[in-house]
Design an enzyme around this catalytic site. Sequence first.
Site, mmCIF file in Angstrom:
data_model
loop_
_atom_site.group_PDB
_atom_site.id
_atom_site.type_symbol
_atom_site.label_atom_id
_atom_site.label_comp_id
_atom_site.label_asym_id
_atom_site.label_seq_id
_atom_site.Cartn_x
_atom_site.Cartn_y
_atom_site.Cartn_z
ATOM 1 N N SER A 120 0.536 -1.630 0.013
ATOM 2 C CA SER A 120 0.363 -0.127 -0.113
ATOM 3 C C SER A 120 0.603 1.683 -0.405
ATOM 4 O O SER A 120 2.267 1.271 0.485
ATOM 5 C CB SER A 120 -0.922 0.188 1.468
ATOM 6 O OG SER A 120 -1.308 0.791 1.466
ATOM 7 N N TYR A 133 -3.062 0.141 10.432
ATOM 8 C CA TYR A 133 -2.465 -0.719 9.149
ATOM 9 C C TYR A 133 -1.354 -0.558 8.349
ATOM 10 O O TYR A 133 -0.238 -1.171 8.163
ATOM 11 C CB TYR A 133 -3.284 0.299 8.492
ATOM 12 C CG TYR A 133 -4.032 0.037 7.013
ATOM 13 C CD1 TYR A 133 -4.098 -1.252 6.291
ATOM 14 C CD2 TYR A 133 -3.189 0.478 5.844
ATOM 15 C CE1 TYR A 133 -4.245 -1.762 4.828
ATOM 16 C CE2 TYR A 133 -2.724 0.046 4.469
ATOM 17 C CZ TYR A 133 -4.013 -1.015 3.687
ATOM 18 O OH TYR A 133 -3.680 -1.518 3.153
#
Length: 219
Positions: A120, A133
């Site tokens: 990501s 995250y």
Amino acid sequence: MKTALVTGASSGIGAAIAQVLASTHEVWLGGRKIPEGLPGRPWPVDLRDLDALEEKTADIPELDVLVHSAGVVQLGSLSQTSVQTWRDTFELNVIAVAELTRILLPRLRARNGHVILINSGAGLRVNPNWGSYGASKYALRAYADALRAEEPDIRVTSVFPGRTDTQMQRGVRAAEQGDYEPEKYLKPDTVAQAVLNAITMPADAHPTEVVIRPRGAVG
């Protein structure tokens, strides 16, 4: 025909990757509910059930490509992030990846295989409220670097997509209390094409990292 296992194939990027690999690979579709018409062999598994992974992978005879696309995100400030959120996030985004790869390494080594880790933008830079995250994605990046160094006969590619038009992104935008603007995001098929490009790159090359941003995005 070569064989690929794609986790997170239930939707979004994982389903798009499975679709694009189907013409050249026998694809094992990792996910709890596989979309109707997605070509491949359903592989229903709870990746958090780590003790079951050995048994669940027993029927996979050989493996050329392993794509880790399953993941979870829960936004929130560090002061409000619970221990359970940290555990849930790392268990799926990192620990399940490490354990599934460990189990499948002999099969990957035998085929000079390729491991793709869908990371990501948060694995390169973390914004406020993305702490748990982002930390998991930094850990995933470190895992990929270590795997690449330890397994010279296996190609290991980290893919860092920006915002992508998926159900996960809808949840993210809801948590951010922002508008959902798919025209500003990457398409899952675009990320899948980047993965296919890495997999089909000539054998003398090792695509270690692929960073993709929506056109016009800054940073």
